[in-house]
Design a protein around this motif. Sequence first.
Motif, PDB file in Angstrom:
ATOM      1  N   VAL A   7       5.536  -1.339   4.713  1.00  0.00           N
ATOM      2  CA  VAL A   7       4.187  -1.473   5.444  1.00  0.00           C
ATOM      3  C   VAL A   7       3.165  -0.992   4.147  1.00  0.00           C
ATOM      4  CG1 VAL A   7       2.377  -0.424   6.886  1.00  0.00           C
ATOM      5  CG2 VAL A   7       4.672  -0.656   7.553  1.00  0.00           C
ATOM      6  N   THR A   8       3.260  -0.209   3.045  1.00  0.00           N
ATOM      7  CA  THR A   8       2.473   0.011   2.290  1.00  0.00           C
ATOM      8  C   THR A   8       2.292  -1.059   1.402  1.00  0.00           C
ATOM      9  OG1 THR A   8       2.760   2.436   2.321  1.00  0.00           O
ATOM     10  CG2 THR A   8       2.005   1.811   0.329  1.00  0.00           C
ATOM     11  N   ARG A   9       3.498  -1.772   0.982  1.00  0.00           N
ATOM     12  CA  ARG A   9       3.755  -2.829   0.062  1.00  0.00           C
ATOM     13  C   ARG A   9       2.832  -4.009   0.827  1.00  0.00           C
ATOM     14  NH1 ARG A   9       8.872  -1.168  -1.169  1.00  0.00           N
ATOM     15  NH2 ARG A   9       9.716  -2.372   0.772  1.00  0.00           N
ATOM     16  N   TRP A  10       3.218  -3.953   2.069  1.00  0.00           N
ATOM     17  CA  TRP A  10       2.344  -5.306   2.478  1.00  0.00           C
ATOM     18  C   TRP A  10       0.692  -4.971   2.273  1.00  0.00           C
ATOM     19  CZ3 TRP A  10       4.973  -5.272   8.094  1.00  0.00           C
ATOM     20  CH2 TRP A  10       6.237  -5.633   7.714  1.00  0.00           C
ATOM     21  N   ALA A  11       0.255  -3.698   2.489  1.00  0.00           N
ATOM     22  CA  ALA A  11      -1.245  -3.502   2.338  1.00  0.00           C
ATOM     23  C   ALA A  11      -1.618  -3.609   0.982  1.00  0.00           C
ATOM     24  CB  ALA A  11      -1.447  -2.109   2.727  1.00  0.00           C
ATOM     25  N   LYS A  12      -0.739  -3.691   0.196  1.00  0.00           N
ATOM     26  CA  LYS A  12      -1.075  -3.787  -1.591  1.00  0.00           C
ATOM     27  C   LYS A  12      -1.294  -5.121  -1.870  1.00  0.00           C
ATOM     28  CE  LYS A  12       0.884   0.445  -3.296  1.00  0.00           C
ATOM     29  NZ  LYS A  12       1.843   1.164  -4.071  1.00  0.00           N
ATOM     30  N   VAL A  13      -0.317  -6.149  -1.093  1.00  0.00           N
ATOM     31  CA  VAL A  13      -0.518  -7.354  -1.479  1.00  0.00           C
ATOM     32  C   VAL A  13      -1.155  -8.223  -0.503  1.00  0.00           C
ATOM     33  CG1 VAL A  13       1.789  -7.449  -2.512  1.00  0.00           C
ATOM     34  CG2 VAL A  13       1.594  -8.002   0.049  1.00  0.00           C
ATOM     35  N   GLY A  14      -1.833  -7.500   0.174  1.00  0.00           N
ATOM     36  CA  GLY A  14      -2.948  -8.055   1.154  1.00  0.00           C
ATOM     37  C   GLY A  14      -2.346  -8.835   2.361  1.00  0.00           C
ATOM     38  N   LYS A  15      -1.304  -8.474   2.872  1.00  0.00           N
ATOM     39  CA  LYS A  15      -0.559  -9.271   4.068  1.00  0.00           C
ATOM     40  C   LYS A  15      -1.314  -8.546   5.126  1.00  0.00           C
ATOM     41  CE  LYS A  15       3.715 -10.011   6.026  1.00  0.00           C
ATOM     42  NZ  LYS A  15       5.407 -10.176   6.022  1.00  0.00           N
ATOM     43  N   LEU A  16      -1.661  -7.046   5.152  1.00  0.00           N
ATOM     44  CA  LEU A  16      -2.304  -6.329   6.158  1.00  0.00           C
ATOM     45  C   LEU A  16      -3.325  -5.546   5.446  1.00  0.00           C
ATOM     46  CD1 LEU A  16      -1.566  -5.734   9.281  1.00  0.00           C
ATOM     47  CD2 LEU A  16      -0.064  -3.966   8.434  1.00  0.00           C
ATOM     48  N   SER A  17      -4.424  -5.426   5.986  1.00  0.00           N
ATOM     49  CA  SER A  17      -5.506  -4.656   5.397  1.00  0.00           C
ATOM     50  C   SER A  17      -5.493  -3.605   6.055  1.00  0.00           C
ATOM     51  CB  SER A  17      -6.985  -5.179   6.141  1.00  0.00           C
ATOM     52  OG  SER A  17      -7.199  -5.147   7.340  1.00  0.00           O
ATOM     53  N   SER A  18      -5.772  -2.364   5.037  1.00  0.00           N
ATOM     54  CA  SER A  18      -5.822  -0.980   5.582  1.00  0.00           C
ATOM     55  C   SER A  18      -7.067  -0.497   5.521  1.00  0.00           C
ATOM     56  CB  SER A  18      -4.823  -0.293   4.854  1.00  0.00           C
ATOM     57  OG  SER A  18      -5.133  -0.323   3.438  1.00  0.00           O
ATOM     58  N   ILE A  19      -7.262   0.817   5.876  1.00  0.00           N
ATOM     59  CA  ILE A  19      -8.638   1.587   5.816  1.00  0.00           C
ATOM     60  C   ILE A  19      -7.926   2.816   5.258  1.00  0.00           C
ATOM     61  CG2 ILE A  19     -10.436   3.008   7.213  1.00  0.00           C
ATOM     62  CD1 ILE A  19     -10.099   0.831   9.345  1.00  0.00           C
ATOM     63  N   ARG A  20      -8.882   3.442   4.248  1.00  0.00           N
ATOM     64  CA  ARG A  20      -8.329   4.774   3.852  1.00  0.00           C
ATOM     65  C   ARG A  20      -9.123   5.909   4.453  1.00  0.00           C
ATOM     66  NH1 ARG A  20      -4.707   5.448  -0.595  1.00  0.00           N
ATOM     67  NH2 ARG A  20      -4.097   3.310  -1.180  1.00  0.00           N
ATOM     68  N   THR A  21      -8.361   6.857   4.692  1.00  0.00           N
ATOM     69  CA  THR A  21      -9.024   7.990   5.439  1.00  0.00           C
ATOM     70  C   THR A  21      -9.769   8.849   4.177  1.00  0.00           C
ATOM     71  OG1 THR A  21      -7.112   9.625   4.897  1.00  0.00           O
ATOM     72  CG2 THR A  21      -7.075   8.241   7.324  1.00  0.00           C
ATOM     73  N   LEU A  22     -10.377   9.952   4.578  1.00  0.00           N
ATOM     74  CA  LEU A  22     -11.174  10.824   3.449  1.00  0.00           C
ATOM     75  C   LEU A  22     -10.024  11.582   2.759  1.00  0.00           C
ATOM     76  CD1 LEU A  22     -13.914  12.417   5.500  1.00  0.00           C
ATOM     77  CD2 LEU A  22     -14.292  10.528   3.884  1.00  0.00           C
ATOM     78  N   GLY A  23      -8.870  11.699   3.338  1.00  0.00           N
ATOM     79  CA  GLY A  23      -7.620  12.251   2.390  1.00  0.00           C
ATOM     80  C   GLY A  23      -6.847  11.283   1.597  1.00  0.00           C
ATOM     81  N   GLY A  24      -7.215   9.852   1.671  1.00  0.00           N
ATOM     82  CA  GLY A  24      -6.579   8.765   0.917  1.00  0.00           C
ATOM     83  C   GLY A  24      -5.567   8.202   1.613  1.00  0.00           C
ATOM     84  N   HIS A  25      -5.327   8.598   2.775  1.00  0.00           N
ATOM     85  CA  HIS A  25      -3.953   8.054   3.533  1.00  0.00           C
ATOM     86  C   HIS A  25      -4.633   6.690   4.104  1.00  0.00           C
ATOM     87  CE1 HIS A  25      -1.834  11.766   3.338  1.00  0.00           C
ATOM     88  NE2 HIS A  25      -3.044  12.327   3.691  1.00  0.00           N
ATOM     89  N   ARG A  26      -3.482   5.626   4.239  1.00  0.00           N
ATOM     90  CA  ARG A  26      -3.872   4.313   4.743  1.00  0.00           C
ATOM     91  C   ARG A  26      -3.623   4.518   6.604  1.00  0.00           C
ATOM     92  NH1 ARG A  26      -3.378   0.408   0.904  1.00  0.00           N
ATOM     93  NH2 ARG A  26      -2.305   0.857  -0.926  1.00  0.00           N
ATOM     94  N   ARG A  27      -4.668   3.670   6.956  1.00  0.00           N
ATOM     95  CA  ARG A  27      -4.505   3.511   8.388  1.00  0.00           C
ATOM     96  C   ARG A  27      -4.552   1.965   8.892  1.00  0.00           C
ATOM     97  NH1 ARG A  27      -2.808   7.818   7.668  1.00  0.00           N
ATOM     98  NH2 ARG A  27      -3.440   9.426   8.952  1.00  0.00           N
TER      99      ARG A  27
END
Length: 67
Positions: free
Chosen positions: A28-48
């Motif tokens: 899932v993190t790889r999908w976010a990195k390549v743009g397959k799925l957009s993510s939002i970063r929390t203040l702590g830097g975690h993906r949502r």
Amino acid sequence: MADTIQEPERLLTPSEVAAIFRVDPKTVTRWAKVGKLSSIRTLGGHRRFRETEVHALLADAQELRRT
């Protein structure tokens, strides 16, 4: 004129998205990195991930499997 209060969109963790797709959370993190799925970063830097976008991607993937 009444104001409508919109519910905030539910955000999913990488583990929750991984469970939906039956893949590893790192996928899932790889999908976010390549743009397959957009993510939002929390203040702590975690993906949502937006729940509606995740379910739309799942529907697209299921549709591709049927063809």
